[in-house]
Scaffold this motif. Structure first.
Motif, mmCIF file in Angstrom:
data_model
loop_
_atom_site.group_PDB
_atom_site.id
_atom_site.type_symbol
_atom_site.label_atom_id
_atom_site.label_comp_id
_atom_site.label_asym_id
_atom_site.label_seq_id
_atom_site.Cartn_x
_atom_site.Cartn_y
_atom_site.Cartn_z
ATOM 1 N N SER A 1 0.845 -1.192 0.000
ATOM 2 C CA SER A 1 0.000 0.000 0.000
ATOM 3 C C SER A 1 0.876 1.235 0.000
ATOM 4 O O SER A 1 1.998 1.220 0.512
ATOM 5 C CB SER A 1 -0.943 0.006 1.203
ATOM 6 O OG SER A 1 -0.216 0.148 2.413
ATOM 7 N N SER A 2 0.352 2.324 -0.568
ATOM 8 C CA SER A 2 1.078 3.603 -0.560
ATOM 9 C C SER A 2 0.081 4.739 -0.430
ATOM 10 O O SER A 2 -1.018 4.699 -0.990
ATOM 11 C CB SER A 2 1.916 3.769 -1.832
ATOM 12 O OG SER A 2 1.119 3.661 -3.005
ATOM 13 N N GLY A 3 0.461 5.762 0.342
ATOM 14 C CA GLY A 3 -0.436 6.884 0.557
ATOM 15 C C GLY A 3 0.246 8.042 1.243
ATOM 16 O O GLY A 3 1.438 7.988 1.556
ATOM 17 N N VAL B 1 4.802 5.445 2.692
ATOM 18 C CA VAL B 1 4.178 6.742 2.916
ATOM 19 C C VAL B 1 5.068 7.831 2.330
ATOM 20 O O VAL B 1 6.296 7.779 2.430
ATOM 21 C CB VAL B 1 3.928 6.987 4.418
ATOM 22 C CG1 VAL B 1 5.228 6.937 5.222
ATOM 23 C CG2 VAL B 1 3.214 8.316 4.643
ATOM 24 N N MET B 2 4.433 8.814 1.696
ATOM 25 C CA MET B 2 5.182 9.915 1.112
ATOM 26 C C MET B 2 5.759 10.796 2.226
ATOM 27 O O MET B 2 5.114 11.038 3.251
ATOM 28 C CB MET B 2 4.274 10.755 0.215
ATOM 29 C CG MET B 2 3.568 9.961 -0.880
ATOM 30 S SD MET B 2 4.713 8.982 -1.888
ATOM 31 C CE MET B 2 5.713 10.280 -2.630
ATOM 32 N N ALA B 3 6.970 11.286 2.020
ATOM 33 C CA ALA B 3 7.614 12.148 3.022
ATOM 34 C C ALA B 3 6.801 13.419 3.265
ATOM 35 O O ALA B 3 6.892 14.022 4.333
ATOM 36 C CB ALA B 3 9.026 12.506 2.569
ATOM 37 N N SER B 4 5.988 13.804 2.298
ATOM 38 C CA SER B 4 5.137 14.990 2.421
ATOM 39 C C SER B 4 3.791 14.674 3.061
ATOM 40 O O SER B 4 2.912 15.544 3.112
ATOM 41 C CB SER B 4 4.890 15.587 1.028
ATOM 42 O OG SER B 4 4.308 14.608 0.154
ATOM 43 N N LEU C 1 -0.379 11.753 10.708
ATOM 44 C CA LEU C 1 -1.013 10.457 10.937
ATOM 45 C C LEU C 1 -0.526 9.422 9.935
ATOM 46 O O LEU C 1 -0.245 8.275 10.300
ATOM 47 C CB LEU C 1 -2.541 10.597 10.861
ATOM 48 C CG LEU C 1 -3.373 9.407 11.341
ATOM 49 C CD1 LEU C 1 -3.075 9.088 12.806
ATOM 50 C CD2 LEU C 1 -4.857 9.688 11.142
ATOM 51 N N ALA C 2 -0.414 9.828 8.672
ATOM 52 C CA ALA C 2 0.070 8.905 7.648
ATOM 53 C C ALA C 2 1.525 8.519 7.902
ATOM 54 O O ALA C 2 1.904 7.339 7.788
ATOM 55 C CB ALA C 2 -0.082 9.532 6.265
ATOM 56 N N ILE D 1 9.283 5.346 4.352
ATOM 57 C CA ILE D 1 9.066 6.671 3.781
ATOM 58 C C ILE D 1 9.723 6.754 2.406
ATOM 59 O O ILE D 1 10.889 6.368 2.241
ATOM 60 C CB ILE D 1 9.647 7.759 4.697
ATOM 61 C CG1 ILE D 1 8.909 7.780 6.038
ATOM 62 C CG2 ILE D 1 9.543 9.135 4.031
ATOM 63 C CD1 ILE D 1 9.505 8.753 7.041
ATOM 64 N N ILE D 2 8.970 7.222 1.419
ATOM 65 C CA ILE D 2 9.538 7.474 0.095
ATOM 66 C C ILE D 2 9.317 8.946 -0.235
ATOM 67 O O ILE D 2 8.431 9.593 0.303
ATOM 68 C CB ILE D 2 8.929 6.562 -0.991
ATOM 69 C CG1 ILE D 2 7.398 6.679 -1.020
ATOM 70 C CG2 ILE D 2 9.338 5.124 -0.753
ATOM 71 C CD1 ILE D 2 6.753 5.846 -2.125
#
Length: 265
Positions: free
Chosen positions: A218-220, A237-240, A244-245, A252-253
């Motif tokens: 999963s990615s978000g 999870v995006m660094a931005s 909570l995410a 972290i990507i």
């Protein structure tokens, strides 16, 4: 075979790319789907998802829409979860107060309508991240607001607002039961049934196809991705992303979905 379930806005698209999906990531998705499954899990409605799939030429069989309130196989609805009718009057009353204060969009399983935008004689804040089009919306509030009370399939209310106003907006909905409000994009708050989650769609697929948990990715980047980031062992999870995410994601990507390939190939 692996199953990759991904958010779209802010995950497949990034601010530095003007929130457009760039060619290298389009190619990565297409390469991925030659041997694996790719599922879009988004707060967008089914029409928007179908447009994205067609625009980029993706091979997407399953689509999780409206933050997980509905799921489709092709055009067939697999499940849907609406906002409880018992809470609609309170939501209706709050939206009356928010008319012209923030942008409002109402969505059910098959349809979405932007019923009003932000009306300000002069900017209330020196800086805002709300995109300009929300100050230019045609006002359809009186035409559609009654559907909050009558549309049994209504499953999402999206509010496009100055982040400085988030606390006030949340206060208007604090007494709702079986309804949650999430910060899903930088300037967006969304109301939905308490049990709505993109992870619901993942569980549906896992049970239907007996998928090994290690084969699910999963990615978000948003609060509406929290459950699928937390409950999937291979989550990115995006660094931005929101606090909570970032708390929920395992890895972290930063700027390209090809990074995922370094970990899962």
């Amino acid at each position: 075979m692996k199953w990759w379930i991904s958010d779209f806005d802010g995950t497949l698209t990034l601010k530095e790319n003007n929130y457009e999906l760039i060619e290298r990531d389009i190619n990565f998705v297409k390469q991925w789907t030659k041997e694996n499954k790719f599922i879009i899990a988004t707060g967008r409605d089914i029409d928007h998802v179908n447009e994205l799939v067609q625009q980029h030429g993706f091979d997407v069989e399953y689509k999780i829409t409206n933050n997980g309130a509905a799921m489709f196989k092709g055009q067939k609805t697999l499940y849907e979860l609406s906002i409880p009718m018992t809470q609609r009057q309170k939501i209706y009353d709050a939206l009356k107060k928010l008319h012209n204060f923030c942008g409002i969009k109402l969505s059910d399983t098959l349809n979405a309508i932007e019923i009003s935008g932000i009306k300000e004689e002069k900017p209330r804040y020196e800086a805002t991240i709300v995109i300009p089009l929300w100050f230019e919306k045609e006002d359809k509030f009186d035409e559609y607001i009654e559907t909050v009370l009558t549309n049994e399939k209504l499953n999402n209310v999206a509010l496009y607002a100055h982040t400085q106003d988030f606390d006030y907006i949340r206060s208007l909905f604090k007494d709702l039961k079986d309804v949650k409000i999430l910060h899903t994009s930088p300037f967006v708050l969304e109301l939905m049934h308490q049990d709505v989650s993109k992870y619901t769609g993942i569980k549906y697929l896992q049970e239907k196809y007996n998928i090994d948990p290690k084969d699910i990715i999963s990615s978000g980047d948003g609060d509406n991705d929290f459950e699928m980031l937390e409950n999937v062992q291979n989550s990115f999870v995006m660094a931005s992303g929101t606090k909570l995410a970032l708390k929920a994601g395992k890895t972290i990507i930063r700027n390209t979905k090809r990074e995922i390939g370094k970990y899962i190939n």
